[in-house]
Design an enzyme around this catalytic site. Structure first.
Site, PDB file in Angstrom:
ATOM      1  N   LYS A 240      -2.262  -0.563 -12.095  1.00  0.00           N
ATOM      2  CA  LYS A 240      -1.227  -0.115 -11.167  1.00  0.00           C
ATOM      3  C   LYS A 240       0.161  -0.533 -11.623  1.00  0.00           C
ATOM      4  O   LYS A 240       0.341  -1.336 -12.533  1.00  0.00           O
ATOM      5  CB  LYS A 240      -1.525  -0.647  -9.761  1.00  0.00           C
ATOM      6  CG  LYS A 240      -2.680   0.083  -9.082  1.00  0.00           C
ATOM      7  CD  LYS A 240      -2.853  -0.325  -7.642  1.00  0.00           C
ATOM      8  CE  LYS A 240      -3.919   0.522  -6.967  1.00  0.00           C
ATOM      9  NZ  LYS A 240      -4.137   0.116  -5.549  1.00  0.00           N
ATOM     10  N   ARG A 274     -12.166  -2.879  -7.432  1.00  0.00           N
ATOM     11  CA  ARG A 274     -12.119  -1.423  -7.622  1.00  0.00           C
ATOM     12  C   ARG A 274     -11.353  -1.168  -8.912  1.00  0.00           C
ATOM     13  O   ARG A 274     -10.153  -1.471  -8.994  1.00  0.00           O
ATOM     14  CB  ARG A 274     -11.441  -0.747  -6.438  1.00  0.00           C
ATOM     15  CG  ARG A 274     -11.404   0.779  -6.540  1.00  0.00           C
ATOM     16  CD  ARG A 274     -10.721   1.392  -5.318  1.00  0.00           C
ATOM     17  NE  ARG A 274     -10.721   2.841  -5.380  1.00  0.00           N
ATOM     18  CZ  ARG A 274      -9.789   3.574  -5.988  1.00  0.00           C
ATOM     19  NH1 ARG A 274      -8.758   2.978  -6.598  1.00  0.00           N
ATOM     20  NH2 ARG A 274      -9.858   4.893  -5.996  1.00  0.00           N
TER      21      ARG A 274
END
Length: 294
Positions: A240, A274
């Site tokens: 991210k 995740r």
């Protein structure tokens, strides 16, 4: 206020639950952290290499997740990257069907999570295709029926913190006290879900969602504080912007940064990672387990 919330929860013993999930009638313990592999069936995910749309690519990605030690396959048909365009419910479902069908037909024993904030899509994924978990980035805010549907389906529900929508979330990062607000958010929504009969609830603080780069790191430093709820804790930081913007590189170059943050998360209460890179996450879990249990 925030400290009072955690103290009151301990006093009342509200959250006396074990960290396990009821998956299709079987209890899956989270005594060791699990890896959730990401299967994106969108054309515009922020990480280009994660986009899988052809039948062959979907099949290959599922096999990769499971072969590398992934416990859960998380299938998403709506991009949640910042400023993502809206997609109709019909188009989202159309994107999901090939992946859900592949999982049902060829990998019936795989634990499937459907990444959607739409109640009807969650219902169809569970009832028609055997999905076992609902992963809702909106925490029930976008579709008012989601909590009731999750209760009726009797499947684990991932409750994530976010303000606004993927298109607007990065304009909603002004908090008086971010940690206190997220604690209140979880406390209130857990209460609502429990009253409806949803027992298996996973908490996701929502890294990258309506948070600045600095707020993401503040949240990571405070991750262990969310274990007060006694619920499985999910960390989703794979490749991210909190990594690539800080390191001044790209999502393609973020595996090392992702592993560092995943390791920190594991040391601070994360029960589920995740990720895009399953093998690296599984290895991090093995090493942390070795260090803790010599």
């Amino acid at each position: 206020m925030w400290k009072n919330i955690t103290h009151q929860m301990r006093v009342n013993e509200v959250e006396k639950v074990t960290k396990s999930l009821n998956i299709k009638g079987y209890l899956h313990a989270l005594d060791k952290p699990a890896v959730m592999g990401i299967l994106n069936v969108t054309p515009d995910s922020f990480y280009g290499l994660s986009r899988k749309q052809s039948d062959a690519a979907i099949h290959q990605r599922i096999a990769e997740i499971l072969d590398e030690g992934g416990t859960i396959v998380d299938v998403g048909g709506y991009s949640s990257r910042p400023d993502a365009a809206d997609v109709s419910e019909a188009e989202e479902m159309q994107r999901l069907i090939p992946a859900l069908s592949c999982l049902k037909d060829y990998y019936p024993d795989a634990i499937v999570s459907v990444d959607t904030f739409r109640a009807e899509i969650a219902r169809r994924a569970v009832e028609e295709y055997g999905a076992a978990i609902i992963n809702d980035i909106s925490g029930g805010e976008t579709d008012g029926r989601m909590f009731e549907v999750a209760a009726a389906l009797r499947v684990p529900y991932i409750l994530m913190h976010m303000r606004g929508t993927p298109k607007t979330m990065q304009q909603q990062t002004d908090y008086a006290d971010m940690r206190e607000e997220i604690m209140l958010y979880f406390a209130e929504k857990l209460r609502t879900l429990q009253l409806l009969g949803v027992n298996d609830i996973i908490l996701d603080p929502g890294f990258g969602f309506s948070k600045t780069l600095e707020q993401n790191y503040e949240l990571m430093r405070a991750l262990n504080e969310f274990t007060v709820f006694g619920r499985p804790l999910l960390a989703g930081i794979s490749r991210k912007s909190m990594i690539y913007k800080f390191l001044n590189n790209t999502p393609d170059e973020c595996l090392n940064g992702t592993t560092v943050l995943n390791t920190f998360a594991l040391l601070n209460g994360a029960d589920i990672l995740r990720v895009h890179d399953v093998k690296a996450a599984v290895e991090a879990i093995k090493i942390i387990d070795k260090l803790k249990n010599r």
